[in-house]
Design an enzyme around this catalytic site. Structure first.
Site, PDB file in Angstrom:
ATOM      1  CG  ASN A 144      15.419  -8.335  -7.795  1.00  0.00           C
ATOM      2  OD1 ASN A 144      15.612  -7.347  -8.488  1.00  0.00           O
ATOM      3  ND2 ASN A 144      16.243  -8.692  -6.840  1.00  0.00           N
ATOM      4  CD  GLU A 145      20.231  -8.907  -8.005  1.00  0.00           C
ATOM      5  OE1 GLU A 145      20.612  -9.611  -7.063  1.00  0.00           O
ATOM      6  OE2 GLU A 145      20.740  -7.816  -8.282  1.00  0.00           O
ATOM      7  CG  ASN A 152      18.828  -5.250  -9.992  1.00  0.00           C
ATOM      8  OD1 ASN A 152      18.045  -4.487 -10.548  1.00  0.00           O
ATOM      9  ND2 ASN A 152      18.434  -6.298  -9.285  1.00  0.00           N
ATOM     10  CD1 TRP A 158      19.656  -1.391  -3.024  1.00  0.00           C
ATOM     11  CD2 TRP A 158      17.603  -1.586  -3.935  1.00  0.00           C
ATOM     12  NE1 TRP A 158      18.965  -2.354  -2.327  1.00  0.00           N
ATOM     13  CE2 TRP A 158      17.703  -2.480  -2.847  1.00  0.00           C
ATOM     14  CE3 TRP A 158      16.406  -1.554  -4.648  1.00  0.00           C
ATOM     15  CZ2 TRP A 158      16.663  -3.317  -2.451  1.00  0.00           C
ATOM     16  CZ3 TRP A 158      15.369  -2.362  -4.265  1.00  0.00           C
ATOM     17  CH2 TRP A 158      15.496  -3.251  -3.183  1.00  0.00           C
ATOM     18  CE1 TYR A 192      26.162  -4.896  -3.913  1.00  0.00           C
ATOM     19  CE2 TYR A 192      27.663  -5.131  -2.063  1.00  0.00           C
ATOM     20  CZ  TYR A 192      26.387  -4.983  -2.549  1.00  0.00           C
ATOM     21  OH  TYR A 192      25.329  -4.925  -1.694  1.00  0.00           O
ATOM     22  CE  LYS A 213      24.418  -1.485  -2.214  1.00  0.00           C
ATOM     23  NZ  LYS A 213      24.285  -2.532  -1.157  1.00  0.00           N
TER      24      LYS A 213
END
Ligand code: GCU
Length: 556
Positions: free
Chosen positions: A359-360, A415, A495, A421, A516
């Site tokens: 993930n990321e 994502n 998310w 953001y 979130k």
């Protein structure tokens, strides 16, 4: 007969010298400091101790010590002898202690969640430490299904179905310890006796006109019974087929079935990650109420019981290991062992369709040969252990869409946080349309999107970054509309379903939480956006008045 003895009660916990307290499992030592902000929660080594008497068992029987989750590293000592070490905070492991048992036994488990080579080490959630899932003694007959291999059950069921004829074959494998000569398998009123060869037995059932496991519409489960002498196991399985396509999205049993769901971390306000069965059940009830048909169980292996609930209620699941944010050269073996345990322990769940590689991972690491090689090894391992499922990679929004890392997994997802953001909401639409135009033959999914929201904050002029419930609704109204126009997005996950602990955060009027969630961390408040999704996804008719918490208005 096999029997399990629960060892959760009457432990002593010592964090620092002279602070020895009596506790019961499940337990985490970060239930308070892991949720209060400041990124200062205790990361170190603590000691759990327990005395237990030797269980009665017949000559030849074996006794295993079973841990369902110890974060992040466990060093197990029985009667002053080190009998095992386990590195990985989210999987089951077992140790055969038969030959070490005395009449009274002193068990010590040194547990640590300090900085080291064990993933996760850098991510937006609290890395709780503790023995936070159940502990049992498992007593089995001399001839029994293997228990000590990577925490698996020793039974593997592989159903395949020909959709046109509904004829299914169910390939069953078992691994046994002892001197058993044969295994009796039974399913769908059929019995097959199979010879054991070198500790292994396999057979194949044919089921005409199979009853399919069909997601939330009809999550039909078969059960398989396996018996070797006195040891007997029952395993649920589901017969289904699925595809991930670039143009029609996710296909379940030959029909388009877009995965529209939420993600979940395994924690809540009162107890950190030391969840009870009832808490898992409450989470599943909330996920079913919102009408999700899929769930991304981020960012690590979740409790066996929760995957069982996904099987039972037909919620298609994404399972993953915590290879996240930052690649560590010294962590490769740990990624491989966590992936091996994740797959071997969860292979039989019909709800699971994909294994998440990372993930990321480029968020804090460059895409170099070492990083790519770690992903190729994980991808090959997953395919070797499980040719029936797909591998996926969840990438961060800043990763360019022609990165070589996107050529490894079977399917990709991103994502994206445009409109939270940074940037504007419409950039989410543009991102996916650009991918779909440039790569019409590469499936793409939406593995994360969301906006932080404190349900005490409201505004008649909501704007990005204001943490108001009003903005979260505007944000999700746009995302829902964007998603509903793009069925080729094979999966989409809000998310997050629930606010969760991220001790490094201190924003939106809350300490230590990522807000979130569509629901607060104590599960007490379903935010307005929860009802937006419920209106779109669930079949339940209802009326809900929004902005009911917006009572102190400073205008008409
Ligand atoms: C990332 C990450 C999550 C994190 C989320 C956020 O995409 O995968 O673990 O919580 O962003 O910033 O809320």
């Amino acid at each position: 007969m096999r029997r399990k003895i629960n060892l959760n009660d009457n432990w002593y916990f010592t964090k620092e010298e002279n602070q020895r307290v009596e506790i019961h499992l499940p337990h985490t030592w970060n239930a308070v400091d892991g949720i209060d902000g400041g990124n200062d929660y205790y990361r170190g080594t603590c000691l759990y101790e327990k005395e237990f008497t030797k269980p009665s068992f017949e000559e030849g029987e074996r006794v295993y010590l079973e841990f369902e989750g110890v974060a992040m590293k466990a060093t197990v000592i029985l009667n002053e002898k080190e009998i095992g070490i386990h590195e990985g905070g989210y999987s089951t492991f077992r140790i055969d202690i038969t030959d070490e048992l005395k009449d009274t036994n002193r068990l010590k488990v040194f547990v640590n969640n300090e900085k080291n080579h064990i993933y996760p080490q850098s991510a937006d959630f609290t890395f709780y430490g503790g023995i936070y899932r159940d502990v049992h003694l498992v007593v089995v007959p001399k001839n029994h299904f293997t228990l000590a291999y990577k925490g698996g059950l020793g039974i593997k069921v592989t159903p395949t179905v020909h959709l046109d004829t509904r004829c299914a074959t169910v390939f069953v494998e078992a691994w046994v310890e002892g001197e058993a000569k044969e295994v009796l398998f039974e399913t769908d009123n059929q019995k097959i006796n199979v010879e054991v060869e070198a500790g292994y037995a396999k057979c194949e059932f044919v089921i005409e006109d199979a009853h399919l496991w069909d997601g939330i519409n009809d999550p039909y489960l078969y059960s398989l019974n396996a018996k070797v002498d006195e040891d007997e196991l029952c395993v649920n399985y589901g017969i289904r087929s699925f595809e991930i396509t670039s143009d029609r999205g996710f296909i379940l049993n030959g029909k388009e079935y877009p995965l529209r769901g939420v993600s979940r971390h395994q924690d809540r306000s009162e107890v950190g990650n030391a969840l009870t069965k009832e808490m898992h059940e409450e989470d599943m009830a909330i996920i079913r109420e919102v009408g999700a048909n899929s769930i991304r169980l981020a960012h690590y292996q979740h409790a066996q019981y929760f995957y069982d609930l996904c099987d039972k209620y037909g919620i298609i699941a994404w399972a993953e290991i915590p290879y996240i944010t930052m690649h560590m050269s010294e962590g490769r073996e740990n990624t491989l062992s966590q992936m091996e345990e994740l797959i071997i322990q969860n292979y039989n769940h019909p709800s699971i369709v994909v294994w998440g590689l990372s993930n990321e991972i480029t968020a804090a690491s460059i895409v170099n040969e070492e990083l790519l090689e770690n992903h190729r090894k994980l991808n090959d391992l997953a395919h070797k252990l499980d040719p029936t499922r797909k591998t996926v990679l969840a990438s961060a929004f800043m990763l360019e869409i022609d990165s070589p890392i996107l050529d490894i997994a079977d399917a990709n997802t991103y994502n994206l946080y445009f409109g939270w953001y940074l940037g504007d909401l419409v950039q989410n639409d543009e991102f996916f349309d650009e991918w779909h135009e440039k790569y019409p033959n590469k499936p793409i999914g939406f593995s994360e999107y969301g906006a932080d929201t404190n349900p005490a904050y409201h505004s008649t002029k909501p704007e990005r970054g204001d943490y108001t419930e009003s903005y979260q609704c505007l944000y999700h109204e746009h995302m829902l509309d964007m998603i509903e126009k793009r069925n080729w997005l094979w999966c989409t996950y809000v998310w997050n379903m629930f606010d969760f602990a991220a001790d490094g955060r201190d924003e939106g009027g809350k300490h230590g939480q990522n807000q979130k969630g569509l629901v607060t961390m104590d599960r007490q408040i379903k935010k307005d956006a929860f009802y937006l999704y419920k209106a779109h996804w669930s079949k339940e008719p209802f009326v809900y008045i929004t902005e009911r918490r917006y009572v102190n208005r400073n205008e008409k």
